[in-house]
Enzyme design. Sequence first.
Site, PDB file in Angstrom:
ATOM      1  NE  ARG A 107      -1.624  -2.384   2.647  1.00 10.47           N
ATOM      2  CZ  ARG A 107      -1.508  -3.721   2.439  1.00 10.47           C
ATOM      3  NH1 ARG A 107      -2.686  -3.885   2.044  1.00 10.47           N
ATOM      4  NH2 ARG A 107      -0.850  -4.510   2.669  1.00 10.47           N
ATOM      5  CB  THR A 108       3.471   2.412   2.424  1.00 15.83           C
ATOM      6  OG1 THR A 108       2.636   2.007   3.525  1.00 15.83           O
ATOM      7  CG2 THR A 108       3.945   3.914   2.737  1.00 15.83           C
ATOM      8  CE  LYS A 114      26.671  -5.423  -6.442  1.00 19.16           C
ATOM      9  NZ  LYS A 114      27.162  -4.719  -7.457  1.00 19.16           N
ATOM     10  NE  ARG A 169       6.822   0.704   5.084  1.00 17.65           N
ATOM     11  CZ  ARG A 169       6.063   0.050   4.977  1.00 17.65           C
ATOM     12  NH1 ARG A 169       5.553  -1.105   4.657  1.00 17.65           N
ATOM     13  NH2 ARG A 169       4.656   0.826   5.212  1.00 17.65           N
ATOM     14  CG  HIS A 191       3.276   3.833   8.902  1.00 20.71           C
ATOM     15  ND1 HIS A 191       3.176   4.579   7.802  1.00 20.71           N
ATOM     16  CD2 HIS A 191       2.874   2.525   8.246  1.00 20.71           C
ATOM     17  CE1 HIS A 191       2.892   4.057   6.529  1.00 20.71           C
ATOM     18  NE2 HIS A 191       2.637   2.704   6.791  1.00 20.71           N
TER      19      HIS A 191
HETATM   20  N1   CP Z   1      -0.403  -0.018   5.912  1.00 26.71           N
HETATM   21  C1   CP Z   1       0.666  -0.323   5.397  1.00 26.71           C
HETATM   22  O1   CP Z   1       1.901   0.387   5.789  1.00 26.71           O
HETATM   23  O2   CP Z   1       0.684  -1.320   4.342  1.00 26.71           O
HETATM   24  P1   CP Z   1       1.923  -1.781   3.421  1.00 26.71           P
HETATM   25  O3   CP Z   1       2.947  -2.116   4.530  1.00 26.71           O
HETATM   26  O4   CP Z   1       1.678  -2.619   2.458  1.00 26.71           O
HETATM   27  O5   CP Z   1       2.787  -0.562   2.839  1.00 26.71           O
END
Ligand code: CP
Length: 308
Positions: free
Chosen positions: A54-55, A82, A104, A132
Amino acid sequence: HRHLLGIKGLLPSDIETLLDRADAAVSLSRQSEKKRSVLRGRTQINLFFEASTRTQSSFELAGKRLGADVMNMSVASSSTKKGETLLDTATTLNAMRPDILVIRHSAAGAAALLAQKVGCSVVNAGDGAHEHPTQALLDALTIRRAKGAIAGLTVAICGDVLHSRVARSNIILLNALGARVRVIAPSTLMPSGVSQMSVEPFTSMEEGLKGADVVMMLRLQRERMSGSYVPSVREYFRFFGLDSERLKLAKEDALVMHPGPMNRGVEIASDVADGPQSVIQEQVEMGVAVRMAVLEALLDPRQAGETA
Ligand code: CP
Protein backbone atom coordinates in the site's frame (compact mmCIF):
# COMPACT_ATOMS: atom_id res chain seq x y z
CA HIS A 1 14.17 21.47 3.76
CA ARG A 2 10.95 20.40 5.39
CA HIS A 3 10.35 16.80 6.43
CA LEU A 4 7.58 14.56 7.75
CA LEU A 5 9.30 12.27 10.24
CA GLY A 6 6.42 11.57 12.61
CA ILE A 7 3.07 12.78 13.92
CA LYS A 8 4.86 13.83 17.09
CA GLY A 9 5.66 17.51 16.78
CA LEU A 10 2.75 18.37 14.46
CA LEU A 11 0.20 20.85 15.76
CA PRO A 12 -3.50 19.93 15.58
CA SER A 13 -3.84 22.77 13.03
CA ASP A 14 -1.07 21.21 10.87
CA ILE A 15 -2.93 17.90 10.92
CA GLU A 16 -6.28 19.49 10.05
CA THR A 17 -4.69 21.45 7.19
CA LEU A 18 -3.18 18.25 5.75
CA LEU A 19 -6.54 16.45 6.08
CA ASP A 20 -8.36 19.34 4.35
CA ARG A 21 -5.85 19.26 1.53
CA ALA A 22 -6.18 15.46 1.28
CA ASP A 23 -9.97 15.81 1.06
CA ALA A 24 -9.49 17.91 -2.06
CA ALA A 25 -7.09 15.28 -3.46
CA VAL A 26 -9.79 12.60 -3.04
CA SER A 27 -12.08 14.56 -5.38
CA LEU A 28 -9.25 14.94 -7.89
CA SER A 29 -8.44 11.21 -7.80
CA ARG A 30 -12.09 10.37 -8.53
CA GLN A 31 -12.03 12.33 -11.80
CA SER A 32 -11.05 10.62 -15.04
CA GLU A 33 -8.28 13.23 -15.53
CA LYS A 34 -6.25 12.73 -12.35
CA LYS A 35 -3.02 14.46 -13.16
CA ARG A 36 -1.89 17.91 -12.07
CA SER A 37 1.39 19.68 -12.64
CA VAL A 38 2.21 21.35 -9.29
CA LEU A 39 5.26 19.11 -8.81
CA ARG A 40 6.38 19.09 -12.47
CA GLY A 41 10.16 18.87 -12.68
CA ARG A 42 10.50 17.58 -9.09
CA THR A 43 12.14 14.22 -8.42
CA GLN A 44 10.85 11.79 -5.79
CA ILE A 45 12.79 8.67 -4.79
CA ASN A 46 11.04 5.88 -2.88
CA LEU A 47 13.53 3.87 -0.85
CA PHE A 48 11.85 0.89 0.80
CA PHE A 49 14.06 -1.44 2.83
CA GLU A 50 11.00 -3.33 4.10
CA ALA A 51 8.18 -4.93 2.12
CA SER A 52 5.21 -2.77 1.19
CA THR A 53 2.13 -2.97 -1.01
CA ARG A 54 0.00 0.00 0.00
CA THR A 55 2.50 2.64 1.13
CA GLN A 56 4.97 2.32 -1.73
CA SER A 57 2.38 2.14 -4.52
CA SER A 58 0.34 5.01 -3.12
CA PHE A 59 3.42 7.25 -2.72
CA GLU A 60 4.28 6.46 -6.34
CA LEU A 61 0.76 7.24 -7.57
CA ALA A 62 0.58 10.36 -5.40
CA GLY A 63 3.82 11.75 -6.85
CA LYS A 64 2.75 10.93 -10.41
CA ARG A 65 -0.69 12.49 -9.97
CA LEU A 66 1.04 15.72 -8.95
CA GLY A 67 3.35 15.61 -11.96
CA ALA A 68 6.63 14.63 -10.21
CA ASP A 69 9.16 12.20 -11.67
CA VAL A 70 9.07 9.20 -9.34
CA MET A 71 11.75 6.57 -9.03
CA ASN A 72 11.33 3.40 -6.99
CA MET A 73 14.71 2.24 -5.78
CA SER A 74 14.75 -1.54 -5.94
CA VAL A 75 16.49 -2.32 -2.67
CA ALA A 76 16.43 -6.08 -3.28
CA SER A 77 18.72 -5.67 -6.31
CA SER A 78 20.68 -2.66 -5.00
CA SER A 79 24.22 -2.44 -3.62
CA THR A 80 22.89 -2.70 -0.05
CA LYS A 81 23.09 -6.42 -0.86
CA LYS A 82 26.85 -5.92 -1.27
CA GLY A 83 27.21 -4.38 2.16
CA GLU A 84 26.61 -0.69 1.45
CA THR A 85 25.23 1.07 4.54
CA LEU A 86 21.94 2.96 4.72
CA LEU A 87 23.81 6.26 4.97
CA ASP A 88 26.06 5.53 2.00
CA THR A 89 23.06 4.47 -0.08
CA ALA A 90 21.19 7.64 0.90
CA THR A 91 24.20 9.90 0.29
CA THR A 92 24.65 8.33 -3.14
CA LEU A 93 21.02 8.90 -4.09
CA ASN A 94 21.23 12.43 -2.65
CA ALA A 95 24.07 13.20 -5.09
CA MET A 96 21.55 12.65 -7.91
CA ARG A 97 19.69 15.69 -6.54
CA PRO A 98 16.21 14.39 -5.70
CA ASP A 99 13.72 16.82 -4.14
CA ILE A 100 12.26 14.24 -1.79
CA LEU A 101 13.21 10.85 -0.36
CA VAL A 102 10.48 8.56 0.97
CA ILE A 103 12.01 5.93 3.21
CA ARG A 104 10.85 2.78 4.99
CA HIS A 105 13.35 0.99 7.19
CA SER A 106 13.33 -1.56 10.00
CA ALA A 107 15.31 0.73 12.35
CA ALA A 108 13.49 3.30 14.49
CA GLY A 109 14.98 6.73 13.74
CA ALA A 110 16.19 5.84 10.21
CA ALA A 111 14.19 8.64 8.56
CA ALA A 112 15.35 11.23 11.10
CA LEU A 113 18.97 10.18 10.59
CA LEU A 114 18.63 10.53 6.83
CA ALA A 115 17.03 13.94 7.18
CA GLN A 116 20.23 15.18 8.86
CA LYS A 117 22.44 13.82 6.09
CA VAL A 118 20.70 14.62 2.81
CA GLY A 119 19.92 17.91 1.09
CA CYS A 120 16.25 17.27 0.35
CA SER A 121 12.93 16.64 2.07
CA VAL A 122 12.48 13.27 3.80
CA VAL A 123 9.22 11.46 4.49
CA ASN A 124 9.04 8.61 6.98
CA ALA A 125 7.09 5.71 5.41
CA GLY A 126 7.58 3.57 8.52
CA ASP A 127 10.65 3.22 10.78
CA GLY A 128 10.78 0.08 12.88
CA ALA A 129 8.22 0.13 15.69
CA HIS A 130 8.49 3.95 15.95
CA GLU A 131 6.16 5.88 13.60
CA HIS A 132 4.18 5.61 10.34
CA PRO A 133 2.81 9.15 10.06
CA THR A 134 1.05 8.93 6.69
CA GLN A 135 -0.82 5.83 7.90
CA ALA A 136 -2.18 7.77 10.90
CA LEU A 137 -3.16 10.66 8.62
CA LEU A 138 -5.03 8.37 6.20
CA ASP A 139 -6.76 6.66 9.13
CA ALA A 140 -7.82 10.05 10.50
CA LEU A 141 -9.13 11.14 7.09
CA THR A 142 -11.13 7.91 6.80
CA ILE A 143 -12.65 8.43 10.26
CA ARG A 144 -13.34 12.13 9.70
CA ARG A 145 -15.13 11.49 6.40
CA ALA A 146 -17.27 8.70 7.93
CA LYS A 147 -18.05 10.33 11.29
CA GLY A 148 -17.77 14.04 10.51
CA ALA A 149 -15.21 14.75 13.25
CA ILE A 150 -12.66 12.99 15.42
CA ALA A 151 -13.04 14.90 18.70
CA GLY A 152 -15.09 12.96 21.25
CA LEU A 153 -14.96 9.59 19.46
CA THR A 154 -13.82 6.45 21.30
CA VAL A 155 -11.25 4.57 19.24
CA ALA A 156 -10.12 1.07 20.26
CA ILE A 157 -6.74 0.03 18.82
CA CYS A 158 -6.53 -3.75 19.12
CA GLY A 159 -3.83 -6.39 18.94
CA ASP A 160 -0.07 -6.29 18.63
CA VAL A 161 0.38 -2.76 20.00
CA LEU A 162 3.91 -3.49 21.20
CA HIS A 163 5.38 -3.86 17.70
CA SER A 164 3.13 -1.37 15.93
CA ARG A 165 4.34 1.95 14.50
CA VAL A 166 0.80 2.35 13.17
CA ALA A 167 -0.55 2.25 16.74
CA ARG A 168 2.06 4.72 17.97
CA SER A 169 1.35 7.32 15.25
CA ASN A 170 -2.41 6.88 15.62
CA ILE A 171 -2.29 7.30 19.41
CA ILE A 172 -0.46 10.63 19.03
CA LEU A 173 -2.70 11.91 16.24
CA LEU A 174 -6.03 10.82 17.74
CA ASN A 175 -5.13 12.37 21.08
CA ALA A 176 -4.07 15.59 19.36
CA LEU A 177 -7.50 15.82 17.68
CA GLY A 178 -9.43 15.07 20.89
CA ALA A 179 -10.43 11.40 20.58
CA ARG A 180 -10.50 9.01 23.54
CA VAL A 181 -8.05 6.24 22.75
CA ARG A 182 -8.12 2.72 24.12
CA VAL A 183 -5.58 0.01 23.42
CA ILE A 184 -6.51 -3.66 23.73
CA ALA A 185 -3.69 -6.21 23.76
CA PRO A 186 -2.54 -9.37 25.48
CA SER A 187 -0.29 -8.33 28.37
CA THR A 188 2.72 -9.76 26.46
CA LEU A 189 2.03 -7.39 23.52
CA MET A 190 1.23 -4.30 25.61
CA PRO A 191 4.07 -1.72 25.61
CA SER A 192 5.66 -1.37 29.04
CA GLY A 193 5.32 2.43 28.85
CA VAL A 194 1.58 2.32 28.17
CA SER A 195 0.79 4.39 31.27
CA GLN A 196 2.63 7.35 29.68
CA MET A 197 0.83 7.01 26.34
CA SER A 198 -2.46 8.87 27.03
CA VAL A 199 -4.55 5.77 26.39
CA GLU A 200 -6.83 3.54 28.41
CA PRO A 201 -5.33 0.01 28.33
CA PHE A 202 -7.36 -3.22 28.29
CA THR A 203 -6.28 -6.84 28.16
CA SER A 204 -9.78 -8.08 27.28
CA MET A 205 -11.52 -7.47 23.94
CA GLU A 206 -14.89 -7.89 25.67
CA GLU A 207 -14.12 -4.98 28.01
CA GLY A 208 -12.29 -2.72 25.61
CA LEU A 209 -14.72 -2.90 22.67
CA LYS A 210 -17.75 -1.80 24.69
CA GLY A 211 -19.25 1.34 23.18
CA ALA A 212 -16.35 2.01 20.76
CA ASP A 213 -17.00 4.23 17.72
CA VAL A 214 -14.00 2.88 15.83
CA VAL A 215 -12.35 -0.56 16.07
CA MET A 216 -8.87 -0.46 14.60
CA MET A 217 -7.28 -3.90 14.23
CA LEU A 218 -3.52 -4.46 13.98
CA ARG A 219 -1.60 -7.25 12.29
CA LEU A 220 0.13 -9.75 14.57
CA GLN A 221 3.75 -8.97 13.60
CA ARG A 222 5.32 -12.35 14.13
CA GLU A 223 8.43 -11.31 12.16
CA ARG A 224 9.25 -8.82 14.96
CA MET A 225 8.92 -11.42 17.75
CA SER A 226 12.01 -13.20 18.89
CA GLY A 227 11.29 -16.47 20.58
CA SER A 228 10.06 -15.33 24.00
CA TYR A 229 6.37 -15.12 23.17
CA VAL A 230 4.90 -16.04 19.83
CA PRO A 231 1.22 -16.85 20.33
CA SER A 232 -0.37 -19.65 18.35
CA VAL A 233 -2.74 -18.39 15.68
CA ARG A 234 -5.64 -20.38 17.06
CA GLU A 235 -5.13 -19.10 20.61
CA TYR A 236 -4.68 -15.51 19.41
CA PHE A 237 -7.83 -15.49 17.27
CA ARG A 238 -9.85 -17.04 20.11
CA PHE A 239 -8.99 -14.27 22.56
CA PHE A 240 -8.07 -11.25 20.42
CA GLY A 241 -9.56 -11.88 16.96
CA LEU A 242 -12.39 -9.60 15.78
CA ASP A 243 -15.37 -11.72 14.75
CA SER A 244 -18.97 -10.65 14.19
CA GLU A 245 -20.02 -11.58 17.75
CA ARG A 246 -17.31 -9.44 19.37
CA LEU A 247 -18.00 -6.57 17.00
CA LYS A 248 -21.54 -6.37 18.42
CA LEU A 249 -20.02 -5.08 21.68
CA ALA A 250 -18.93 -1.88 19.93
CA LYS A 251 -21.46 0.73 18.81
CA GLU A 252 -23.88 -0.45 16.14
CA ASP A 253 -22.38 1.95 13.62
CA ALA A 254 -18.74 1.39 14.67
CA LEU A 255 -16.17 1.51 11.88
CA VAL A 256 -13.90 -1.50 11.39
CA MET A 257 -10.40 -0.54 10.25
CA HIS A 258 -7.15 -2.36 9.46
CA PRO A 259 -4.01 -0.75 8.04
CA GLY A 260 -3.16 -3.90 6.07
CA PRO A 261 -1.65 -6.25 5.26
CA MET A 262 -4.23 -8.27 7.18
CA ASN A 263 -4.07 -11.87 8.20
CA ARG A 264 -7.60 -13.20 7.89
CA GLY A 265 -8.43 -15.65 10.65
CA VAL A 266 -5.56 -14.38 12.82
CA GLU A 267 -6.61 -10.90 14.00
CA ILE A 268 -9.79 -10.46 11.97
CA ALA A 269 -12.51 -12.77 10.61
CA SER A 270 -13.10 -12.57 6.86
CA ASP A 271 -16.79 -11.75 7.15
CA VAL A 272 -15.95 -8.74 9.36
CA ALA A 273 -13.10 -7.56 7.10
CA ASP A 274 -15.48 -7.67 4.11
CA GLY A 275 -18.62 -6.67 6.03
CA PRO A 276 -20.76 -3.53 5.97
CA GLN A 277 -18.90 -1.80 8.82
CA SER A 278 -15.47 -2.27 7.24
CA VAL A 279 -13.79 0.82 5.77
CA ILE A 280 -10.56 -1.00 4.88
CA GLN A 281 -10.81 -0.19 1.15
CA GLU A 282 -11.61 3.46 1.93
CA GLN A 283 -8.41 3.55 3.99
CA VAL A 284 -6.45 2.50 0.91
CA GLU A 285 -8.11 5.18 -1.24
CA MET A 286 -7.40 7.84 1.42
CA GLY A 287 -3.76 6.68 1.40
CA VAL A 288 -3.16 8.13 -2.07
CA ALA A 289 -4.91 11.40 -1.17
CA VAL A 290 -3.00 11.87 2.08
CA ARG A 291 0.33 11.23 0.37
CA MET A 292 -0.54 13.77 -2.32
CA ALA A 293 -1.30 16.27 0.44
CA VAL A 294 2.02 15.57 2.19
CA LEU A 295 4.12 15.79 -0.98
CA GLU A 296 2.45 19.04 -1.95
CA ALA A 297 2.85 20.53 1.53
CA LEU A 298 6.56 19.70 1.57
CA LEU A 299 7.47 20.55 -2.02
CA ASP A 300 5.10 23.14 -3.42
CA PRO A 301 6.77 26.53 -2.86
CA ARG A 302 3.33 28.15 -2.61
CA GLN A 303 2.81 26.22 0.68
CA ALA A 304 6.12 27.42 2.12
CA GLY A 305 4.46 29.14 5.06
CA GLU A 306 2.92 25.92 6.35
CA THR A 307 4.50 23.34 8.57
CA ALA A 308 4.29 19.64 7.87
N1 CP B 1 -0.36 -0.21 5.94
C1 CP B 1 0.85 -0.36 5.35
O1 CP B 1 1.83 0.31 5.67
O2 CP B 1 0.86 -1.30 4.34
P1 CP B 1 2.14 -1.74 3.49
O3 CP B 1 3.08 -2.40 4.45
O4 CP B 1 1.60 -2.70 2.43
O5 CP B 1 2.73 -0.51 2.88
